[in-house]
Motif scaffolding. Structure first.
Motif, PDB file in Angstrom:
ATOM      1  N   GLY A 152       7.642 -14.915  16.138  1.00  0.00           N
ATOM      2  CA  GLY A 152       8.435 -16.102  16.366  1.00  0.00           C
ATOM      3  C   GLY A 152       9.651 -16.145  15.465  1.00  0.00           C
ATOM      4  N   SER A 160       3.589 -22.700  11.857  1.00  0.00           N
ATOM      5  CA  SER A 160       3.554 -23.240  13.222  1.00  0.00           C
ATOM      6  C   SER A 160       3.803 -22.149  14.244  1.00  0.00           C
ATOM      7  CB  SER A 160       4.592 -24.357  13.366  1.00  0.00           C
ATOM      8  OG  SER A 160       4.265 -25.459  12.545  1.00  0.00           O
ATOM      9  N   ASP A 161       4.730 -21.241  13.955  1.00  0.00           N
ATOM     10  CA  ASP A 161       4.979 -20.112  14.854  1.00  0.00           C
ATOM     11  C   ASP A 161       3.730 -19.251  15.022  1.00  0.00           C
ATOM     12  OD1 ASP A 161       7.528 -20.501  15.760  1.00  0.00           O
ATOM     13  OD2 ASP A 161       8.432 -18.837  14.656  1.00  0.00           O
ATOM     14  N   LEU A 162       2.946 -19.144  13.948  1.00  0.00           N
ATOM     15  CA  LEU A 162       1.747 -18.314  13.979  1.00  0.00           C
ATOM     16  C   LEU A 162       0.512 -19.084  14.450  1.00  0.00           C
ATOM     17  CD1 LEU A 162       2.235 -16.327  10.642  1.00  0.00           C
ATOM     18  CD2 LEU A 162       2.473 -15.452  12.969  1.00  0.00           C
ATOM     19  N   ARG A 163       0.709 -20.280  14.963  1.00  0.00           N
ATOM     20  CA  ARG A 163      -0.375 -21.134  15.455  1.00  0.00           C
ATOM     21  C   ARG A 163      -1.383 -21.473  14.352  1.00  0.00           C
ATOM     22  NH1 ARG A 163      -3.605 -18.854  18.670  1.00  0.00           N
ATOM     23  NH2 ARG A 163      -2.924 -16.712  18.324  1.00  0.00           N
ATOM     24  N   LEU A 164      -0.847 -21.697  13.163  1.00  0.00           N
ATOM     25  CA  LEU A 164      -1.643 -22.150  12.034  1.00  0.00           C
ATOM     26  C   LEU A 164      -1.329 -23.616  11.766  1.00  0.00           C
ATOM     27  CD1 LEU A 164      -1.065 -19.109   9.651  1.00  0.00           C
ATOM     28  CD2 LEU A 164      -3.163 -19.607  10.906  1.00  0.00           C
ATOM     29  N   ASP A 165      -2.253 -24.296  11.121  1.00  0.00           N
ATOM     30  CA  ASP A 165      -2.042 -25.693  10.744  1.00  0.00           C
ATOM     31  C   ASP A 165      -1.173 -25.730   9.491  1.00  0.00           C
ATOM     32  OD1 ASP A 165      -2.166 -28.333   9.979  1.00  0.00           O
ATOM     33  OD2 ASP A 165      -4.338 -28.513  10.210  1.00  0.00           O
ATOM     34  N   ARG A 214      -1.738 -13.570  10.380  1.00  0.00           N
ATOM     35  CA  ARG A 214      -2.137 -14.973  10.351  1.00  0.00           C
ATOM     36  C   ARG A 214      -3.017 -15.272   9.138  1.00  0.00           C
ATOM     37  NH1 ARG A 214      -5.144 -16.944  14.425  1.00  0.00           N
ATOM     38  NH2 ARG A 214      -4.112 -18.965  14.409  1.00  0.00           N
ATOM     39  N   ALA A 250      -8.147 -20.634  14.331  1.00  0.00           N
ATOM     40  CA  ALA A 250      -8.127 -20.739  15.798  1.00  0.00           C
ATOM     41  C   ALA A 250      -7.499 -19.471  16.361  1.00  0.00           C
ATOM     42  CB  ALA A 250      -7.333 -21.968  16.225  1.00  0.00           C
ATOM     43  N   GLY A 251      -8.206 -18.845  17.278  1.00  0.00           N
ATOM     44  CA  GLY A 251      -7.676 -17.633  17.899  1.00  0.00           C
ATOM     45  C   GLY A 251      -7.870 -16.387  17.069  1.00  0.00           C
ATOM     46  N   HIS A 252      -8.597 -16.493  15.951  1.00  0.00           N
ATOM     47  CA  HIS A 252      -8.799 -15.329  15.087  1.00  0.00           C
ATOM     48  C   HIS A 252      -9.726 -14.322  15.754  1.00  0.00           C
ATOM     49  CE1 HIS A 252      -9.669 -12.881  11.643  1.00  0.00           C
ATOM     50  NE2 HIS A 252     -10.942 -13.175  11.703  1.00  0.00           N
ATOM     51  N   TRP A 262      -3.751 -10.811  13.795  1.00  0.00           N
ATOM     52  CA  TRP A 262      -4.776 -11.573  13.081  1.00  0.00           C
ATOM     53  C   TRP A 262      -4.652 -11.399  11.573  1.00  0.00           C
ATOM     54  CZ3 TRP A 262      -8.666  -9.415  10.023  1.00  0.00           C
ATOM     55  CH2 TRP A 262      -8.889  -8.031  10.155  1.00  0.00           C
TER      56      TRP A 262
END
Length: 335
Positions: A253, A186-191, A128, A331-333, A125
Protein backbone atom coordinates in the motif's frame (compact mmCIF):
# COMPACT_ATOMS: atom_id res chain seq x y z
CA UNK A 1 -5.33 5.03 26.60
CA UNK A 2 -5.08 1.24 26.65
CA UNK A 3 -6.18 -1.58 28.94
CA UNK A 4 -3.86 -3.06 31.55
CA UNK A 5 -2.33 -6.25 30.11
CA UNK A 6 -2.40 -9.67 31.77
CA UNK A 7 0.74 -10.34 33.85
CA UNK A 8 3.55 -12.66 32.80
CA UNK A 9 5.04 -13.50 36.20
CA UNK A 10 5.27 -12.36 39.83
CA UNK A 11 6.84 -8.96 39.15
CA UNK A 12 4.35 -7.89 36.50
CA UNK A 13 1.51 -9.41 38.56
CA UNK A 14 2.45 -7.26 41.56
CA UNK A 15 2.73 -4.09 39.45
CA UNK A 16 -0.48 -4.63 37.49
CA UNK A 17 -2.41 -5.54 40.64
CA UNK A 18 -1.12 -2.38 42.33
CA UNK A 19 -2.23 -0.24 39.40
CA UNK A 20 -5.64 -1.89 39.37
CA UNK A 21 -6.34 -2.02 43.11
CA UNK A 22 -4.09 0.73 44.50
CA UNK A 23 -0.33 0.78 45.18
CA UNK A 24 -0.26 1.52 48.91
CA UNK A 25 0.42 -2.12 49.78
CA UNK A 26 3.02 -2.62 47.04
CA UNK A 27 6.41 -3.61 48.42
CA UNK A 28 9.78 -4.07 46.76
CA UNK A 29 10.22 -7.84 46.41
CA UNK A 30 13.99 -8.25 46.38
CA UNK A 31 13.80 -12.05 46.23
CA UNK A 32 11.55 -12.01 43.14
CA UNK A 33 13.80 -9.41 41.53
CA UNK A 34 16.96 -11.43 42.19
CA UNK A 35 15.36 -14.46 40.60
CA UNK A 36 14.05 -12.58 37.55
CA UNK A 37 15.62 -12.74 34.11
CA UNK A 38 16.80 -9.16 33.36
CA UNK A 39 15.92 -9.78 29.70
CA UNK A 40 12.72 -11.70 30.39
CA UNK A 41 8.98 -11.33 29.85
CA UNK A 42 8.05 -10.70 33.48
CA UNK A 43 10.54 -7.96 34.29
CA UNK A 44 10.10 -6.12 31.01
CA UNK A 45 6.32 -6.17 31.05
CA UNK A 46 6.41 -4.77 34.61
CA UNK A 47 8.85 -2.06 33.49
CA UNK A 48 6.89 -1.31 30.31
CA UNK A 49 3.66 -0.85 32.28
CA UNK A 50 5.33 1.49 34.77
CA UNK A 51 6.92 3.52 31.97
CA UNK A 52 3.57 3.79 30.20
CA UNK A 53 2.32 5.92 33.10
CA UNK A 54 4.61 8.65 31.72
CA UNK A 55 3.14 8.35 28.22
CA UNK A 56 -0.61 7.88 27.69
CA UNK A 57 -1.38 5.77 30.74
CA UNK A 58 -4.13 3.18 31.09
CA UNK A 59 -7.85 3.70 31.02
CA UNK A 60 -8.44 2.34 34.56
CA UNK A 61 -5.35 3.84 36.24
CA UNK A 62 -5.54 7.32 37.84
CA UNK A 63 -3.13 9.81 36.32
CA UNK A 64 -1.78 10.83 39.73
CA UNK A 65 -0.14 7.43 40.18
CA UNK A 66 2.56 8.47 37.70
CA UNK A 67 4.87 9.58 40.52
CA UNK A 68 3.61 7.38 43.38
CA UNK A 69 6.59 6.59 45.67
CA UNK A 70 5.84 2.85 45.95
CA UNK A 71 5.68 2.48 42.18
CA UNK A 72 8.89 4.47 41.73
CA UNK A 73 10.69 2.28 44.27
CA UNK A 74 9.72 -0.86 42.39
CA UNK A 75 10.58 0.75 39.07
CA UNK A 76 14.03 1.65 40.35
CA UNK A 77 14.71 -1.98 41.24
CA UNK A 78 13.61 -3.15 37.79
CA UNK A 79 15.71 -0.47 36.12
CA UNK A 80 18.81 -1.35 38.14
CA UNK A 81 18.52 -5.00 37.08
CA UNK A 82 18.06 -4.05 33.41
CA UNK A 83 20.82 -1.45 33.44
CA UNK A 84 23.26 -3.85 35.09
CA UNK A 85 22.53 -6.45 32.40
CA UNK A 86 23.07 -3.85 29.69
CA UNK A 87 26.38 -2.69 31.11
CA UNK A 88 27.59 -6.28 31.42
CA UNK A 89 26.68 -7.04 27.80
CA UNK A 90 28.09 -4.05 25.89
CA UNK A 91 31.76 -3.26 25.18
CA UNK A 92 33.64 -0.98 27.57
CA UNK A 93 36.36 1.58 26.97
CA UNK A 94 34.95 2.80 23.67
CA UNK A 95 34.55 6.40 22.56
CA UNK A 96 31.43 7.87 21.01
CA UNK A 97 33.30 8.27 17.72
CA UNK A 98 34.26 4.58 17.67
CA UNK A 99 30.73 3.42 18.41
CA UNK A 100 29.06 5.71 15.89
CA UNK A 101 31.65 5.31 13.11
CA UNK A 102 31.01 1.56 13.06
CA UNK A 103 27.36 2.22 12.22
CA UNK A 104 28.33 3.93 8.96
CA UNK A 105 29.74 0.68 7.53
CA UNK A 106 27.19 -1.69 6.03
CA UNK A 107 28.09 -5.35 6.71
CA UNK A 108 29.16 -7.37 3.68
CA UNK A 109 27.08 -10.34 4.83
CA UNK A 110 23.51 -9.26 5.76
CA UNK A 111 22.85 -12.30 7.98
CA UNK A 112 20.76 -11.21 10.94
CA UNK A 113 19.16 -8.23 9.20
CA UNK A 114 15.36 -8.13 9.29
CA UNK A 115 15.21 -5.44 6.61
CA UNK A 116 17.37 -7.51 4.24
CA UNK A 117 15.16 -10.54 4.82
CA UNK A 118 11.90 -8.66 4.29
CA UNK A 119 13.20 -6.87 1.19
CA UNK A 120 14.40 -10.06 -0.48
CA UNK A 121 12.33 -12.97 0.84
CA UNK A 122 9.78 -11.62 3.27
CA UNK A 123 6.15 -12.64 3.04
CA UNK A 124 3.12 -10.51 3.77
CA UNK A 125 2.40 -12.24 7.08
CA UNK A 126 5.95 -11.51 8.24
CA UNK A 127 5.68 -7.84 7.30
CA UNK A 128 2.43 -7.62 9.23
CA UNK A 129 3.96 -9.24 12.30
CA UNK A 130 6.96 -6.91 12.10
CA UNK A 131 4.70 -3.87 11.91
CA UNK A 132 2.49 -5.07 14.77
CA UNK A 133 5.47 -5.56 17.06
CA UNK A 134 7.21 -2.38 15.94
CA UNK A 135 4.05 -0.40 16.68
CA UNK A 136 5.00 -0.34 20.38
CA UNK A 137 8.01 1.74 19.34
CA UNK A 138 6.77 3.71 16.36
CA UNK A 139 3.45 4.86 17.83
CA UNK A 140 5.48 6.73 20.44
CA UNK A 141 8.28 7.60 18.02
CA UNK A 142 10.39 10.57 19.15
CA UNK A 143 8.44 11.00 22.41
CA UNK A 144 11.13 9.70 24.81
CA UNK A 145 13.82 11.61 22.93
CA UNK A 146 11.95 14.85 23.65
CA UNK A 147 12.67 14.37 27.35
CA UNK A 148 16.34 15.16 26.74
CA UNK A 149 15.66 18.68 25.46
CA UNK A 150 15.59 20.41 28.89
CA UNK A 151 18.88 18.64 29.71
CA UNK A 152 20.76 20.06 26.72
CA UNK A 153 21.79 23.58 25.81
CA UNK A 154 23.49 25.52 23.04
CA UNK A 155 24.22 23.68 19.77
CA UNK A 156 23.00 20.33 21.02
CA UNK A 157 19.66 21.68 22.21
CA UNK A 158 18.98 23.71 19.05
CA UNK A 159 19.84 20.82 16.73
CA UNK A 160 17.89 18.26 18.77
CA UNK A 161 14.82 20.53 18.74
CA UNK A 162 15.11 20.93 14.96
CA UNK A 163 15.17 17.15 14.41
CA UNK A 164 12.28 16.59 16.82
CA UNK A 165 10.28 19.26 14.96
CA UNK A 166 10.60 17.12 11.82
CA UNK A 167 9.72 13.94 13.73
CA UNK A 168 6.55 15.61 14.97
CA UNK A 169 5.42 16.58 11.50
CA UNK A 170 6.84 20.11 11.24
CA UNK A 171 3.57 21.49 12.59
CA UNK A 172 1.26 19.25 10.53
CA UNK A 173 -0.57 16.53 12.44
CA UNK A 174 -0.97 14.25 9.43
CA UNK A 175 2.83 14.20 8.98
CA UNK A 176 3.75 13.24 12.55
CA UNK A 177 5.84 10.10 12.15
CA UNK A 178 3.72 8.18 14.65
CA UNK A 179 0.67 9.01 12.52
CA UNK A 180 2.48 7.89 9.37
CA UNK A 181 3.11 4.55 11.06
CA UNK A 182 -0.55 4.29 12.04
CA UNK A 183 -1.37 4.84 8.35
CA UNK A 184 1.09 2.06 7.47
CA UNK A 185 -0.71 -0.26 9.87
CA UNK A 186 -4.04 0.51 8.25
CA UNK A 187 -2.60 -0.36 4.84
CA UNK A 188 -1.48 -3.69 6.28
CA UNK A 189 -4.95 -4.37 7.76
CA UNK A 190 -3.66 -3.98 11.30
CA UNK A 191 -5.39 -2.15 14.13
CA UNK A 192 -3.55 1.21 14.49
CA UNK A 193 -4.82 1.80 18.04
CA UNK A 194 -2.05 2.77 20.45
CA UNK A 195 -0.85 -0.23 22.45
CA UNK A 196 -3.11 -2.67 20.61
CA UNK A 197 -0.42 -5.36 20.21
CA UNK A 198 1.19 -5.18 23.66
CA UNK A 199 -0.19 -8.59 24.67
CA UNK A 200 1.35 -10.20 21.59
CA UNK A 201 4.79 -8.61 22.00
CA UNK A 202 7.60 -10.85 23.30
CA UNK A 203 10.23 -9.63 25.74
CA UNK A 204 12.63 -8.78 22.89
CA UNK A 205 10.18 -6.21 21.53
CA UNK A 206 9.49 -4.76 24.98
CA UNK A 207 13.22 -4.38 25.67
CA UNK A 208 13.64 -2.17 22.59
CA UNK A 209 10.99 0.26 23.85
CA UNK A 210 12.05 0.10 27.49
CA UNK A 211 15.60 1.05 26.55
CA UNK A 212 14.62 4.43 25.15
CA UNK A 213 12.25 5.08 28.05
CA UNK A 214 15.00 4.23 30.55
CA UNK A 215 17.42 6.63 28.88
CA UNK A 216 14.82 9.34 28.37
CA UNK A 217 13.50 9.46 31.93
CA UNK A 218 16.87 9.86 33.67
CA UNK A 219 18.96 13.00 33.46
CA UNK A 220 21.98 10.94 34.49
CA UNK A 221 21.56 8.94 31.26
CA UNK A 222 21.24 11.95 28.93
CA UNK A 223 24.47 10.98 27.17
CA UNK A 224 23.16 7.47 26.60
CA UNK A 225 19.89 8.90 25.25
CA UNK A 226 21.85 10.99 22.73
CA UNK A 227 23.83 7.88 21.76
CA UNK A 228 20.57 5.98 21.29
CA UNK A 229 19.09 8.74 19.17
CA UNK A 230 22.21 9.03 17.04
CA UNK A 231 22.20 5.28 16.42
CA UNK A 232 18.57 5.31 15.33
CA UNK A 233 19.15 8.19 12.92
CA UNK A 234 22.37 6.78 11.46
CA UNK A 235 21.02 3.28 10.85
CA UNK A 236 17.58 4.34 9.65
CA UNK A 237 18.19 5.35 5.99
CA UNK A 238 19.62 2.05 4.65
CA UNK A 239 17.18 -0.07 6.64
CA UNK A 240 14.24 2.12 5.65
CA UNK A 241 15.25 1.91 1.99
CA UNK A 242 15.10 -1.88 2.16
CA UNK A 243 11.78 -1.85 4.04
CA UNK A 244 10.28 0.55 1.49
CA UNK A 245 11.37 -1.92 -1.21
CA UNK A 246 9.73 -4.75 0.73
CA UNK A 247 6.45 -2.82 0.95
CA UNK A 248 6.61 -2.07 -2.78
CA UNK A 249 7.45 -5.66 -3.72
CA UNK A 250 4.56 -7.00 -1.63
CA UNK A 251 2.15 -4.29 -2.80
CA UNK A 252 1.47 -3.40 0.83
CA UNK A 253 0.00 0.00 0.00
CA UNK A 254 1.00 3.61 -0.58
CA UNK A 255 1.00 4.58 3.09
CA UNK A 256 3.04 1.52 4.04
CA UNK A 257 5.71 2.36 1.49
CA UNK A 258 5.58 6.08 2.30
CA UNK A 259 6.45 5.63 5.97
CA UNK A 260 9.81 4.09 5.13
CA UNK A 261 10.45 6.25 2.08
CA UNK A 262 9.96 9.30 4.31
CA UNK A 263 12.59 7.99 6.71
CA UNK A 264 15.13 7.41 3.94
CA UNK A 265 15.07 11.10 3.06
CA UNK A 266 14.47 12.67 6.46
CA UNK A 267 16.91 10.54 8.43
CA UNK A 268 19.69 11.01 5.89
CA UNK A 269 19.57 14.70 6.85
CA UNK A 270 19.05 13.95 10.55
CA UNK A 271 22.10 11.68 10.56
CA UNK A 272 24.37 14.58 9.65
CA UNK A 273 22.76 16.99 12.10
CA UNK A 274 22.80 14.57 15.01
CA UNK A 275 26.49 13.72 14.58
CA UNK A 276 27.80 17.21 13.82
CA UNK A 277 25.57 19.24 16.12
CA UNK A 278 23.78 17.12 18.75
CA UNK A 279 26.61 14.72 19.64
CA UNK A 280 29.43 17.15 18.93
CA UNK A 281 27.62 19.96 20.73
CA UNK A 282 26.90 17.82 23.79
CA UNK A 283 30.49 16.60 24.03
CA UNK A 284 31.86 20.11 23.56
CA UNK A 285 29.80 21.17 26.57
CA UNK A 286 30.19 17.97 28.60
CA UNK A 287 33.19 15.94 27.40
CA UNK A 288 32.86 13.58 30.37
CA UNK A 289 29.74 12.12 28.72
CA UNK A 290 31.69 10.61 25.82
CA UNK A 291 31.61 7.09 27.26
CA UNK A 292 27.89 7.45 28.01
CA UNK A 293 27.16 8.29 24.38
CA UNK A 294 29.10 5.20 23.31
CA UNK A 295 27.21 3.10 25.85
CA UNK A 296 23.86 4.35 24.52
CA UNK A 297 24.85 3.53 20.95
CA UNK A 298 26.19 0.07 21.77
CA UNK A 299 23.18 -0.76 23.96
CA UNK A 300 20.85 0.20 21.12
CA UNK A 301 22.67 -2.09 18.68
CA UNK A 302 22.55 -4.89 21.26
CA UNK A 303 18.79 -4.79 21.87
CA UNK A 304 17.98 -4.33 18.18
CA UNK A 305 20.16 -7.33 17.30
CA UNK A 306 18.40 -9.44 19.95
CA UNK A 307 15.00 -8.46 18.55
CA UNK A 308 16.13 -9.23 14.98
CA UNK A 309 17.51 -12.62 16.02
CA UNK A 310 14.23 -13.49 17.72
CA UNK A 311 12.18 -12.59 14.63
CA UNK A 312 14.41 -14.36 12.14
CA UNK A 313 14.62 -17.48 14.28
CA UNK A 314 10.83 -17.71 14.51
CA UNK A 315 10.28 -17.02 10.81
CA UNK A 316 13.09 -19.37 9.83
CA UNK A 317 11.14 -22.15 11.54
CA UNK A 318 7.96 -21.11 9.75
CA UNK A 319 6.23 -20.00 12.95
CA UNK A 320 4.76 -16.77 14.20
CA UNK A 321 6.90 -14.36 16.22
CA UNK A 322 3.81 -13.25 18.15
CA UNK A 323 2.86 -14.47 21.59
CA UNK A 324 -0.08 -16.25 19.96
CA UNK A 325 -1.25 -18.34 22.89
CA UNK A 326 -1.72 -15.24 25.00
CA UNK A 327 -3.62 -13.10 22.53
CA UNK A 328 -5.65 -13.63 19.34
CA UNK A 329 -3.68 -13.94 16.13
CA UNK A 330 -3.59 -11.12 13.63
CA UNK A 331 -6.66 -10.99 11.44
CA UNK A 332 -5.77 -12.77 8.23
CA UNK A 333 -2.51 -14.13 9.66
CA UNK A 334 -1.48 -17.26 7.77
CA UNK A 335 2.18 -18.33 8.05
Amino acid sequence: MTHLPPPRGPLSHAVITALRDGPDGLAHDSAALRGADPWGEDLHLALYVLYELHYRGFDTVPDDLEWHPALLTVRRGLEDAFLSALRAAVPTGRTAAQALDELLVEPVEPTGSVSHHLAKDGEVWQVREYAALRSLYHLKEADPHAWVLPRLYGRAKAAMAAIEYDEFGAGRAERVHAQLFADLMSDLRLDPAYGRYLDQAPAEALVVVNLMSLFGLHRALRGALVGHFATVEITSPPGSRRLAAAMRRLDAGAAAEHFYAEHVEADAVHEQVVRREVVAGLLADEPDLDADVAFGADATVLVEDRFAAYLLDAWGQGRSALRGEHAPALAGHAP
